[in-house]
Design a protein around this motif. Sequence first.
Motif, PDB file in Angstrom:
ATOM      1  N   GLN A   1      35.553  82.331 122.302  1.00  0.00           N
ATOM      2  CA  GLN A   1      34.320  83.069 122.001  1.00  0.00           C
ATOM      3  C   GLN A   1      34.514  83.885 120.729  1.00  0.00           C
ATOM      4  OE1 GLN A   1      33.926  86.817 122.496  1.00  0.00           O
ATOM      5  NE2 GLN A   1      36.162  86.756 122.454  1.00  0.00           N
ATOM      6  N   GLN A   2      33.401  84.249 120.100  1.00  0.00           N
ATOM      7  CA  GLN A   2      33.438  84.985 118.835  1.00  0.00           C
ATOM      8  C   GLN A   2      32.742  86.346 118.921  1.00  0.00           C
ATOM      9  OE1 GLN A   2      35.065  83.881 116.103  1.00  0.00           O
ATOM     10  NE2 GLN A   2      35.713  82.095 117.298  1.00  0.00           N
ATOM     11  N   ARG A   3      32.116  86.637 120.044  1.00  0.00           N
ATOM     12  CA  ARG A   3      31.302  87.845 120.132  1.00  0.00           C
ATOM     13  C   ARG A   3      32.155  89.113 120.125  1.00  0.00           C
ATOM     14  NH1 ARG A   3      26.655  89.184 124.728  1.00  0.00           N
ATOM     15  NH2 ARG A   3      25.915  91.100 123.773  1.00  0.00           N
ATOM     16  N   TYR A   4      33.314  89.065 120.779  1.00  0.00           N
ATOM     17  CA  TYR A   4      34.169  90.241 120.888  1.00  0.00           C
ATOM     18  C   TYR A   4      35.506  89.982 120.205  1.00  0.00           C
ATOM     19  CZ  TYR A   4      30.796  91.345 124.566  1.00  0.00           C
ATOM     20  OH  TYR A   4      29.643  91.572 125.263  1.00  0.00           O
ATOM     21  N   PRO A   5      36.026  90.960 119.460  1.00  0.00           N
ATOM     22  CA  PRO A   5      37.344  90.787 118.846  1.00  0.00           C
ATOM     23  C   PRO A   5      38.422  90.715 119.917  1.00  0.00           C
ATOM     24  CG  PRO A   5      36.618  93.067 118.629  1.00  0.00           C
ATOM     25  CD  PRO A   5      35.454  92.302 119.186  1.00  0.00           C
TER      26      PRO A   5
ATOM     27  N   GLY B   1      56.631  90.750 126.220  1.00  0.00           N
ATOM     28  CA  GLY B   1      55.340  90.627 126.875  1.00  0.00           C
ATOM     29  C   GLY B   1      54.208  90.663 125.876  1.00  0.00           C
ATOM     30  N   ARG B   2      53.023  90.373 126.377  1.00  0.00           N
ATOM     31  CA  ARG B   2      51.808  90.491 125.564  1.00  0.00           C
ATOM     32  C   ARG B   2      50.643  90.809 126.488  1.00  0.00           C
ATOM     33  NH1 ARG B   2      49.871  84.474 123.673  1.00  0.00           N
ATOM     34  NH2 ARG B   2      50.554  83.282 125.499  1.00  0.00           N
ATOM     35  N   ILE B   3      49.762  91.645 126.000  1.00  0.00           N
ATOM     36  CA  ILE B   3      48.618  92.112 126.768  1.00  0.00           C
ATOM     37  C   ILE B   3      47.377  91.960 125.890  1.00  0.00           C
ATOM     38  CG2 ILE B   3      47.568  94.082 127.951  1.00  0.00           C
ATOM     39  CD1 ILE B   3      50.456  95.221 128.184  1.00  0.00           C
ATOM     40  N   PRO B   4      46.318  91.320 126.380  1.00  0.00           N
ATOM     41  CA  PRO B   4      45.116  91.193 125.559  1.00  0.00           C
ATOM     42  C   PRO B   4      44.446  92.541 125.346  1.00  0.00           C
ATOM     43  CG  PRO B   4      44.698  90.416 127.795  1.00  0.00           C
ATOM     44  CD  PRO B   4      46.177  90.682 127.694  1.00  0.00           C
ATOM     45  N   MET B   5      43.979  92.763 124.131  1.00  0.00           N
ATOM     46  CA  MET B   5      43.231  93.968 123.776  1.00  0.00           C
ATOM     47  C   MET B   5      41.837  93.517 123.356  1.00  0.00           C
ATOM     48  SD  MET B   5      46.212  95.839 121.506  1.00  0.00           S
ATOM     49  CE  MET B   5      45.266  97.347 121.240  1.00  0.00           C
ATOM     50  N   THR B   6      40.876  93.708 124.238  1.00  0.00           N
ATOM     51  CA  THR B   6      39.535  93.197 123.956  1.00  0.00           C
ATOM     52  C   THR B   6      38.503  93.894 124.818  1.00  0.00           C
ATOM     53  OG1 THR B   6      38.155  91.204 123.885  1.00  0.00           O
ATOM     54  CG2 THR B   6      39.812  91.326 125.631  1.00  0.00           C
TER      55      THR B   6
ATOM     56  N   TYR C   1      33.524 102.705 122.486  1.00  0.00           N
ATOM     57  CA  TYR C   1      34.509 103.325 121.590  1.00  0.00           C
ATOM     58  C   TYR C   1      35.670 102.353 121.330  1.00  0.00           C
ATOM     59  CZ  TYR C   1      32.266 107.723 123.174  1.00  0.00           C
ATOM     60  OH  TYR C   1      31.382 108.715 123.485  1.00  0.00           O
ATOM     61  N   ASP C   2      36.160 101.732 122.402  1.00  0.00           N
ATOM     62  CA  ASP C   2      37.250 100.765 122.255  1.00  0.00           C
ATOM     63  C   ASP C   2      36.834  99.598 121.369  1.00  0.00           C
ATOM     64  OD1 ASP C   2      38.836 102.276 123.914  1.00  0.00           O
ATOM     65  OD2 ASP C   2      38.554 101.032 125.685  1.00  0.00           O
ATOM     66  N   LEU C   3      35.599  99.152 121.556  1.00  0.00           N
ATOM     67  CA  LEU C   3      35.098  98.021 120.781  1.00  0.00           C
ATOM     68  C   LEU C   3      35.111  98.335 119.286  1.00  0.00           C
ATOM     69  CD1 LEU C   3      33.724  95.243 120.579  1.00  0.00           C
ATOM     70  CD2 LEU C   3      31.529  96.396 120.993  1.00  0.00           C
TER      71      LEU C   3
ATOM     72  N   ALA D   1      32.105 100.461 111.102  1.00  0.00           N
ATOM     73  CA  ALA D   1      32.169  99.551 112.250  1.00  0.00           C
ATOM     74  C   ALA D   1      30.922  99.683 113.114  1.00  0.00           C
ATOM     75  CB  ALA D   1      33.426  99.844 113.073  1.00  0.00           C
ATOM     76  N   LEU D   2      30.434 100.916 113.290  1.00  0.00           N
ATOM     77  CA  LEU D   2      29.213 101.145 114.060  1.00  0.00           C
ATOM     78  C   LEU D   2      28.022 100.482 113.380  1.00  0.00           C
ATOM     79  CD1 LEU D   2      27.661 102.563 116.342  1.00  0.00           C
ATOM     80  CD2 LEU D   2      27.540 104.600 114.882  1.00  0.00           C
ATOM     81  N   ARG D   3      27.929 100.640 112.071  1.00  0.00           N
ATOM     82  CA  ARG D   3      26.820 100.022 111.336  1.00  0.00           C
ATOM     83  C   ARG D   3      26.836  98.503 111.478  1.00  0.00           C
ATOM     84  NH1 ARG D   3      27.187  97.741 106.726  1.00  0.00           N
ATOM     85  NH2 ARG D   3      29.151  98.777 106.221  1.00  0.00           N
ATOM     86  N   ARG D   4      28.019  97.895 111.379  1.00  0.00           N
ATOM     87  CA  ARG D   4      28.100  96.442 111.513  1.00  0.00           C
ATOM     88  C   ARG D   4      27.703  95.983 112.918  1.00  0.00           C
ATOM     89  NH1 ARG D   4      32.707  97.274 108.178  1.00  0.00           N
ATOM     90  NH2 ARG D   4      34.067  97.375 110.004  1.00  0.00           N
ATOM     91  N   ARG D   5      28.083  96.753 113.945  1.00  0.00           N
ATOM     92  CA  ARG D   5      27.711  96.392 115.311  1.00  0.00           C
ATOM     93  C   ARG D   5      26.212  96.513 115.543  1.00  0.00           C
ATOM     94  NH1 ARG D   5      30.013  93.041 118.852  1.00  0.00           N
ATOM     95  NH2 ARG D   5      32.162  92.907 118.162  1.00  0.00           N
ATOM     96  N   LEU D   6      25.611  97.561 114.972  1.00  0.00           N
ATOM     97  CA  LEU D   6      24.190  97.808 115.235  1.00  0.00           C
ATOM     98  C   LEU D   6      23.286  96.892 114.433  1.00  0.00           C
ATOM     99  CD1 LEU D   6      24.096 101.718 115.398  1.00  0.00           C
ATOM    100  CD2 LEU D   6      24.090 100.084 117.302  1.00  0.00           C
TER     101      LEU D   6
END
Length: 385
Positions: free
Chosen positions: A158-162, A253-258, A320-322, A379-384
């Motif tokens: 998917q491409q919607r969320y980093p 280890g590895r943990i997804p951050m999304t 905020y995390d996004l 980042a907020l401007r790009r999301r909105l």
Amino acid sequence: MTLKAMPDFDYIIVGAGASGLMLADALGSDPHFGDKQILLLDKDRKQSNDRTWCFWEQGAGTFDNIVHRTWDTIYFAGKEYRARIPIEPYRYKMIRGIDFYEHYFGKLKGFSNLTFINAKVQSIEDQGHEVVVSTNKRTYTGSQVFSSIFDGTALTSQQRYPVLQQHFIGWFVKTRTNTFDPGTATFMDFSIPQKGNTRFMYVLPFSEKQALVEYTLFSEELLPEEEYENAIRNYLKQDLNCEEYEIEVKEKGRIPMTSYNFKQHNSANLLHIGIAGGWAKASTGYTFRSSALKVKKLVEHLKAERPLKSFDRRSRFWFYDLLLLDILKRDNSQGRRIFESIFKKRSPQLLFKFLDEETNFWEELLTMSGSPTRLFLDALRRRLF
């Protein structure tokens, strides 16, 4: 008219990791669920020290009897700002995997309504009236299933969320000379080469001669294993002036951050938990304490007989995390600048409270204003828009 057979179990928990064992214990120890039959499945018997979990906490806590080490001071280093910082009333706490497993499996043996089966789960299917869990040994049915099986393909397709990863390799080392300050945990040392990423060293000292030294990245791609190990070797030599040491144990280890919507994979009778349920804190990768809090909420949710699909609604902290992940996805080198600015301008106590999602709106504005605000506004401007 034929009557449908009752499911084998009321609850099936797939996976005996942190979230699965905490949930099994919470259900088994609560008299409310005394008449429920519970099955815990895992392909591993959990008899090795395969990981460590760390978290910050104020005062005494639920896990103190199995906590291996604690620290009340942390060290942060950036490009220009470096400091040893007291974190009271918080303490940074570490639990070894083997201690956690032995403690919880010991408790589970005392629950007459709980069964543990060592088996590999091959498929899970919600058929409406029951959930069918197929394993390499046999098939089980449950009224409700809680699964910690994580399928990373859903994220990468998917491409919607980093999607970033917290990935690391750590060495438990024993040195010949006094090398570490056992009273101070190195929380983030960004003084190492960043190479276009967010890279830092993380050190948990157990004595002056023993510590976990870990090379950690918040980035998209994993590195060749030798690159992590060369970084640890260089850090010991150049930063800690230590050339003679023994590597006792290695961990990775590895943990997804999304901020991906993991809930879309749930159904009426199937709920994903732990990392598979999006319980890892998206902006940091910390999962242990978050899972403990989610388990408490889930037990209350079950007691109230509310639908599984309504569990764990998004909050403003998700957004905020996004925004942070959007920034690091766009320019992964910004991590050091962001964390250095926050640690320089704000107290770790406020940051911990913010990351625990316990702040009010004004405290959140104060925390975020300690970072390079232009990055977050863009980042907020790009999301909105």
